[in-house]
Design a protein around this motif. Structure first.
Motif, PDB file in Angstrom:
ATOM      1  N   TRP A  47       0.806  -1.211   0.000  1.00 44.25           N
ATOM      2  CA  TRP A  47       0.000   0.000   0.000  1.00 44.25           C
ATOM      3  C   TRP A  47       0.847   1.273   0.000  1.00 44.25           C
ATOM      4  O   TRP A  47       1.969   1.296   0.493  1.00 44.25           O
ATOM      5  N   HIS A  79      -2.050  -3.488  -3.676  1.00 43.59           N
ATOM      6  CA  HIS A  79      -1.944  -4.431  -4.787  1.00 43.59           C
ATOM      7  C   HIS A  79      -2.158  -5.847  -4.273  1.00 43.59           C
ATOM      8  O   HIS A  79      -1.341  -6.388  -3.542  1.00 43.59           O
ATOM      9  N   ASP A  80      -3.296  -6.421  -4.663  1.00 43.56           N
ATOM     10  CA  ASP A  80      -3.630  -7.778  -4.248  1.00 43.56           C
ATOM     11  C   ASP A  80      -4.154  -8.540  -5.458  1.00 43.56           C
ATOM     12  O   ASP A  80      -5.305  -8.379  -5.857  1.00 43.56           O
ATOM     13  N   TRP A  86     -14.504  -7.675  -8.074  1.00 40.16           N
ATOM     14  CA  TRP A  86     -14.964  -6.408  -7.507  1.00 40.16           C
ATOM     15  C   TRP A  86     -15.419  -6.594  -6.073  1.00 40.16           C
ATOM     16  O   TRP A  86     -15.215  -5.718  -5.224  1.00 40.16           O
ATOM     17  N   GLU A  89     -12.472  -6.182  -3.704  1.00 41.25           N
ATOM     18  CA  GLU A  89     -12.061  -4.789  -3.574  1.00 41.25           C
ATOM     19  C   GLU A  89     -13.107  -3.982  -2.810  1.00 41.25           C
ATOM     20  O   GLU A  89     -12.770  -3.146  -1.957  1.00 41.25           O
ATOM     21  N   ASP A  90     -14.355  -4.238  -3.092  1.00 35.41           N
ATOM     22  CA  ASP A  90     -15.434  -3.515  -2.417  1.00 35.41           C
ATOM     23  C   ASP A  90     -15.426  -3.783  -0.918  1.00 35.41           C
ATOM     24  O   ASP A  90     -15.728  -2.889  -0.124  1.00 35.41           O
ATOM     25  N   ARG A 110      -8.139   1.852  -3.859  1.00 38.15           N
ATOM     26  CA  ARG A 110      -8.178   1.105  -5.107  1.00 38.15           C
ATOM     27  C   ARG A 110      -7.143  -0.017  -5.098  1.00 38.15           C
ATOM     28  O   ARG A 110      -5.994   0.202  -4.702  1.00 38.15           O
ATOM     29  N   ASN A 111      -7.593  -1.209  -5.533  1.00 42.69           N
ATOM     30  CA  ASN A 111      -6.684  -2.328  -5.743  1.00 42.69           C
ATOM     31  C   ASN A 111      -6.072  -2.185  -7.130  1.00 42.69           C
ATOM     32  O   ASN A 111      -6.743  -2.392  -8.145  1.00 42.69           O
ATOM     33  N   ARG A 114      -6.335  -4.601 -10.187  1.00 43.14           N
ATOM     34  CA  ARG A 114      -7.559  -4.697 -10.982  1.00 43.14           C
ATOM     35  C   ARG A 114      -7.690  -3.599 -12.049  1.00 43.14           C
ATOM     36  O   ARG A 114      -8.641  -3.617 -12.836  1.00 43.14           O
TER      37      ARG A 114
END
Length: 210
Positions: A47, A79-80, A86, A89-90, A110-111, A114
Motif C-alpha cells: 500500500w 496491490h492484491d 470487484w 475490492e469492495d 483502489r486495488n 484490478r
C-alpha cells in the motif's frame, strides 16, 4: 514564504536532504498524517498513500498556503492479485469507510491489481496488468505526480517512493509522463491545477505546442 520553503532552494538540495524536508512538510498536513497512520492498520499488501494529497501538500508548503488547500481526496493504493473480483475490492473499500470515518477528507481506496479490467473503458487506451503498486504510480500522467508514502511497521520514517526524484515536486514543475495516460488527461489535470496553484510551470506534452 520562508527561505527554508523556497522552491528553487529545495529543488537543488541533495536527495537525502530533500527526503528530510519532504517528511517534515508532509507531517504538517495533519489529515495526511492521520490517513497514513490509519492506513497502516489495514494491513493491505503493497500500500501507499499517493497522488495529489502528497505532492499538493508540498506545493502548498512552498507557496505559503495551508497544508490541505486544494486537495480533493486522499488516494490509497494497494496491490492484491490473489482475488481480482470487484467483491473483494469492495470489501476493502467498505472496511476503509469505517477506518477513515470522522476524517475531514475522502479516502479513495483502489486495488491496483484490478486497474487493467476497467482502464480502457474509462480512458480509451489499454492498460497492461500492474505487477505492483509502484508500477501503478509509475504510470501517472505527470512524472511530478509519481510520489507515494507509507508508514513502516517498525515505526521509522515514512517510506517514500519517488521514481523521478523530488526536484520537480519542490520546484513546482509539472512534467508529462507519456507512458499510459493520454495527452488530454495530462492537459485537463494541468489546467485544473494551474487554477489552484498558478505558480506551477507546466511543460508541454511531447509534440504539442508550448
Amino acid at each position: 514564504m520562508t527561505a527554508e520553503a523556497d522552491p528553487a532552494a529545495l529543488a537543488r538540495l541533495p536527495l537525502d536532504a530533500q527526503l528530510t524536508s519532504l517528511r517534515e512538510i508532509l507531517a504538517r498536513n495533519e489529515t495526511l498524517a492521520e490517513v497514513v497512520r490509519r492506513a497502516a492498520g489495514l494491513g493491505l499488501p503493497g500500500w501507499y498513500v499517493t497522488a495529489g494529497c502528497v505532492f499538493q501538500t508540498v506545493w502548498n508548503a512552498v507557496t505559503g498556503r495551508p497544508p490541505t488547500y486544494g486537495i480533493r481526496d486522499y488516494d490509497l493504493f494497494y496491490h492484491d492479485a490473489s482475488d481480482l473480483s470487484w467483491a473483494a475490492e469492495d470489501a476493502v473499500i467498505r472496511t476503509g469507510r469505517e477506518v477513515f470515518a470522522g476524517l475531514p477528507a475522502e479516502v479513495e481506496i483502489r486495488n491496483e491489481a484490478r486497474v487493467h479490467l476497467w482502464y480502457e473503458a474509462k480512458f480509451g487506451v489499454p492498460c497492461a496488468p500492474y505487477p505492483s503498486s509502484e508500477a501503478a504510480i509509475d504510470s501517472f500522467a505527470a512524472t511530478t505526480c509519481c510520489l507515494g508514502v507509507r508508514a513502516e511497521e517498525d515505526g521509522g520514517p515514512w517510506r517514500v517512493y519517488a521514481p523521478h526524484g523530488l526536484g520537480d515536486v519542490f520546484g513546482l514543475v509539472l512534467r508529462p509522463n507519456p507512458v499510459l495516460a493520454p495527452r488530454e488527461v495530462y492537459e485537463t489535470k494541468a489546467a485544473r491545477w494551474r487554477e489552484a496553484w498558478p505558480e506551477l510551470r507546466v511543460l508541454a506534452w511531447p509534440g504539442a505546442a508550448a
